[in-house]
Each structure stands twice: as structure tokens, then as C-alpha cells.
Design an enzyme around this catalytic site. Structure first.
Site, PDB file in Angstrom:
ATOM      1  CE1 TYR A   1       5.412  29.576  75.637  1.00 32.68           C
ATOM      2  CE2 TYR A   1       7.798  29.781  75.512  1.00 32.68           C
ATOM      3  CZ  TYR A   1       6.680  29.083  75.919  1.00 32.68           C
ATOM      4  OH  TYR A   1       6.816  27.905  76.614  1.00 32.68           O
TER       5      TYR A   1
ATOM      6  CG  ASP B   1      10.653  36.860  78.426  1.00 37.55           C
ATOM      7  OD1 ASP B   1      11.846  36.483  78.515  1.00 37.55           O
ATOM      8  OD2 ASP B   1       9.698  36.076  78.263  1.00 37.55           O
TER       9      ASP B   1
ATOM     10  CE  LYS C   1      14.532  29.878  74.428  1.00 39.74           C
ATOM     11  NZ  LYS C   1      13.294  30.593  74.375  1.00 39.74           N
TER      12      LYS C   1
HETATM   13  C1  LIG Z   1      12.154  30.310  75.455  1.00 36.95           C
HETATM   14  C2  LIG Z   1      11.464  31.460  76.096  1.00 36.95           C
HETATM   15  C3  LIG Z   1      10.908  31.377  77.384  1.00 36.95           C
HETATM   16  C4  LIG Z   1      10.833  30.085  78.138  1.00 36.95           C
HETATM   17  O1  LIG Z   1      12.095  29.586  78.423  1.00 36.95           O
HETATM   18  P1  LIG Z   1      12.243  28.015  78.745  1.00 36.95           P
HETATM   19  O2  LIG Z   1      13.685  27.883  79.093  1.00 36.95           O
HETATM   20  O3  LIG Z   1      11.840  27.311  77.502  1.00 36.95           O
HETATM   21  O4  LIG Z   1      11.337  27.719  79.879  1.00 36.95           O
HETATM   22  C5  LIG Z   1      10.383  32.519  77.952  1.00 36.95           C
HETATM   23  N1  LIG Z   1      10.401  33.683  77.295  1.00 36.95           N
HETATM   24  C6  LIG Z   1      10.921  33.810  76.057  1.00 36.95           C
HETATM   25  C7  LIG Z   1      10.953  35.147  75.388  1.00 36.95           C
HETATM   26  C8  LIG Z   1      11.446  32.692  75.410  1.00 36.95           C
HETATM   27  O5  LIG Z   1      11.917  32.812  74.172  1.00 36.95           O
END
Ligand SMILES: *Cc1c(COP(=O)(O)O)cnc(C)c1O
Length: 438
Positions: free
Chosen positions: A150, A245, A273
Site C-alpha cells: 500500500y 516507501d 507516520k
Molecule cells: C500509511 C501509508 C501510506 C499513506 O500515508 P497516509 O499518511 O495515510 O496518506 C503510504 N505508504 C505506506 C507504506 C503506508 O503505510
């Protein structure tokens, strides 16, 4: 397996009814709605350390930690102090301020391969911007993504695999045009041969290959070092950018995240995060030569009214400083606590004669409630596991343990958890497993 327990108290229920009139499913992000575990969502009232109190005054041990940001626990004193002080100085400037530099210095000085960063306000934005930069730098359109990873909700990342091994994606959400999904190639995780074949065929059209540092949004699916090495080598060979990511893994697995864990250098990295200490912050970064292609120095446009927000910067800096203090001993502590929970849960599963797996990397754990080896690809995950999880989730809520309301989400241990809380959690699991699957 017993029927679904009522999870929400009367006050939570009342708030939920009010919320549902005003916001779709009463929530501002879908997984919060408890749709996949059943029952109604529990409304938080306040939180501190590893616990929160719900709208009915009940206390829970929290293993969600706002879905990853709260590695220090809720309302950590250093973060609260930083937020309070900076808010009093003004909540938004839309102009440069020293607090942006402080967080940027912390990030760039901590992560060896980073020379520059740009701050945005969410992980989604960080990924969207990094992909745009990769496309701008390479002059190519296609990207490669792995099933089960994701990367936020940008159109071209909300894609599912079509039929066949290496396929251009098809939209996985209504409202995503075929044309935007059509630039995304989808591959299974852990398949070096498929990746090599794809790069041989399309490598010179690919702007970026994006992967979660350690895939943690669809179960926890740690990849082999050799798979990650192949990604690095093939990207270099074909002039594609490797984007890690690290929105979850950045500053969670250690100071240099999953890249450090694997000992590789991605071309671009995205954060979110933890980097905001519980405030809305995302970031992306890489080498100076690439980052200086961004506007206003270069042709790749990206902007944000609230980007580099001083209160959010202060929260992020306070969180990172706390993590880095004392030689980074907080990460050692998280490893100890994570290992204790892993061992305890394994013992519970074994005691009750279940061949289920507990997958763990540092303070990230995932329960694969299925027999056989732990999954390493999205395709390996048994759909029956979600049903088992729903029962367990409800039984744990009754015992004051709050896990994510989805079988595919991970458990986050924070530095505010301790041995006693972990042991209490394991005891709750022991009872819950006996009750639900007994
Ligand atoms: C949470 C997450 C996102 C998206 O971040 P948001 O702050 O929710 O937009 C993208 N990549 C990864 C790996 C994530 O865990």
C-alpha cells in the site's frame, strides 16, 4: 467459533449514530469503521502512553498507535511540550521557519543516503510527489508496484493485478480511470524471476519501482535480502529509480529504516507516520541532484499550503530527538518488547494447538492465523484467517486489548508499553483463544 460480541459501549454507539449522519460510515478513513471485524467502532476519548480511554470511560491497551506514528506512545511529554510551545508561536506561516530546518537536519543527518528532503502533509502526498519526481527525472511514465503493498490512495497506486504474471494494473477503486492505472505494472512480491523478466522487457520504459520497506499493510510480508538486492541491481541497470516507501518502517525499524535493515540505498525514500510524531507530516528525499529537480529550482512541480507546518515540524522533531537520544536505545527497548510479545503469543498458539504464525520485525508484529509457513506474498494469505481474526478481535476487546480492526493490519508496540502490559496482553490472548476457538 462464537458469535460477534458487542464491542462499543452506549456512549460510543450514540456518537457513531451521530457521526454516520454526517460522514460516510461515520469515519474519515475506511478501516476505522470496523467493517471487516464486525460490530461498531469504539470512539476514543483520550489517550496516554500505551492506553486509551473510550467514550464510555473504558480503558484499553492500544496496539494500533494511530496506525504507526505513535512509536513513543500517546501524548508523549516531549511531543506535547513541543506542540504546545510551537502552537503558541503561531499555527501556520506559509513561509519558511527554523522548525523546518530542525526536522530536516534530524532526518538528513540520521539517514546516511539522504541529502535533501521535502516535507508534505501525509504519506500519500509523499509517495505521489516521489513518483512524480522519478517520472520527471527519468522522462518515463511507467511504474512498477507489488501486489499487497500500500502506498496511499493516489489513482495510479490503487491498482489490482489483471490476469497473468506481469500485467498493467486495473483500477482497484471506482473513480480511478483505466488510463491512470494503465501506467502501473503489477508484480507479486518475492518473485525474482518475474521481476527480472519484466525489467528485461520493459525496464527502459520504467520510471520507478516502488516497494514498502517491509510490506506491512497487507499482513507483514518481509522480503528476502536477495529479492531486494535484485530490485536494486535491475533498477540501476535500466535507469529506473528505486523508491522505498518507508512511511511505516522509517524510524520504526531503527534510525535508517528498512533501507538500513537491508543495507541498500534506494534512489528516493518516502516517510510519514513517525516523522510527524502524531501530527500530519510526510516527507520524501534522496540525492541533491534529484531533489533539485523540484520547483522552484527544477521543472517538477509540487507544493503545499500547510507543508512544513511549524507545529507538525516541532512534533516530528521532538519525536525523532527522543528516539535518537541515548544512542538510540529506544529501538533496542522496542526490540525487547516486540520479542516478548512474539514469544508470548507463539506460546499461546502452541498451547492451544494452533499452527498459526506470529511474524515480527522489531516492534511490528502480525498474526497469520493460518497453518503452514508464514505468508511472504499477498497471494499466500488464507482468506479464512480474516474470519478467525474477527472472533479473536472481539474477544480481546472484551478483555481490554485493542488490536487493529482488520486481519490485514499489523500490531504496533510502542516504547510506552512495558513487560507487565505485554504479559497482561498475552494472558488476555490465552483466554480469548480458548474462548473463541476452544
Ligand atoms: C500509511 C501509508 C501510506 C499513506 O500515508 P497516509 O499518511 O495515510 O496518506 C503510504 N505508504 C505506506 C507504506 C503506508 O503505510
Amino acid at each position: 467459533q462464537r458469535g460477534m460480541a458487542v464491542t462499543a459501549g452506549p456512549r460510543s454507539s450514540e456518537l457513531y449514530a451521530r457521526a454516520c449522519r454526517l460522514m460516510p460510515a461515520g469515519v474519515n478513513s475506511p478501516v476505522r469503521a470496523f467493517a471487516s471485524v464486525g460490530g461498531e467502532p469504539i470512539f476514543y476519548d483520550r489517550a496516554s502512553g500505551c492506553r486509551f480511554t473510550d467514550a464510555d470511560g473504558r480503558e484499553f491497551i492500544d496496539y494500533v498507535g494511530s496506525w504507526g506514528p505513535l512509536i513513543l506512545g500517546h501524548a508523549h511529554p516531549a511531543v506535547i511540550e513541543a506542540v504546545t510551545i510551537s502552537a503558541a508561536d503561531g499555527t501556520s506561516f506559509g513561509a519558511p521557519c527554523a522548525r523546518e530546518i530542525e526536522l530536516a537536519e534530524l532526518v538528513v543527518d540520521t539517514v546516511p543516503f539522504l541529502e535533501m528532503v521535502r516535507f508534505v502533509s501525509s504519506g500519500t502526498e509523499a509517495v505521489m510527489s516521489a513518483v512524480r519526481l522519478a517520472r520527471g527525472v527519468t522522462g518515463r511514465d511507467a511504474i512498477v508496484k507489488f501486489t499487497g503493498c500500500y502506498h496511499g490512495h493516489a489513482d495510479y497506486l490503487l491498482v489490482a493485478a489483471g490476469s497473468g504474471l506481469a500485467t498493467f494494473g486495473t483500477p482497484s477503486s471506482a473513480g480511478v480511470p483505466e488510463s491512470s492505472a494503465g501506467h502501473t505494472l503489477l508484480l507479486p512480491l518475492d518473485d525474482e524471476a518475474a521481476f527480472r523478466r519484466l525489467m528485461t522487457k520493459h525496464g527502459d520504459e520504467i520510471a520507478a519501482v516502488i516497494i514498502e520497506g517491509i510490506p506491512a499493510n497487507n499482513g507483514l510480508l518481509p522480503q528476502s535480502e536477495s529479492f531486494v538486492d535484485v530490485l536494486r541491481t535491475e533498477c540501476t541497470r535500466h535507469g529506473a529509480m528505486l523508491i522505498f516507501d518507508e512511511v511505516i518502517t522509517g524510524f520504526r525499524l531503527g534510525p535508517d529504516g528498512a533501507a538500513g535493515h537491508y543495507g541498500i540505498e534506494p534512489d528516493l525514500v518516502t516517510y510519514g507516520k513517525i516523522i510527524g510524531g502524531g501530527m500530519p507530516v510526510g516527507a520524501y528525499g534522496g540525492k541533491r541532484a534529484h531533489m533539485e529537480r523540484l520547483a522552484p529550482l527544477g521543472p517538477v512541480y509540487q507544493a503545499g499550503t500547510l507543508s512544513g507546518n511549524p507545529v507538525a515540524m516541532a512534533a516530528g522533531a521532538a519525536a525523532l530527538r527522543t528516539l535518537l537520544a541515548d544512542g538510540g536505545s529506544t529501538w533496542d527497548r522496542l526490540e525487547t518488547l516486540g520479542a516478548r510479545l512474539e514469544t508470548g503469543l507463539r506460546e499461546v498458539f502452541t498451547k492451544h494447538d494452533h499452527q498459526w504464525s506470529v511474524v515480527r520485525r522489531g516492534s511490528i508484529l502480525w498474526l497469520a492465523l493460518q497453518d503452514g509457513p508464514a505468508p511472504v506474498t499477498a497471494e499466500d494469505i488464507d482468506t479464512g484467517a480474516a474470519e478467525r481474526y474477527a472472533g479473536l478481535h472481539a474477544a480481546l476487546l472484551e478483555r481490554g486489548v485493542y488490536l487493529a480492526p482488520s486481519a490485514y493490519e499489523v500490531i504496533f508496540v510502542s516504547a510506552a508499553h512495558d513487560e507487565a502490559v505485554i504479559d497482561q496482553t498475552v494472558a488476555a490472548f490465552d483466554e480469548a483463544v480458548a474462548e473463541v476457538f476452544g
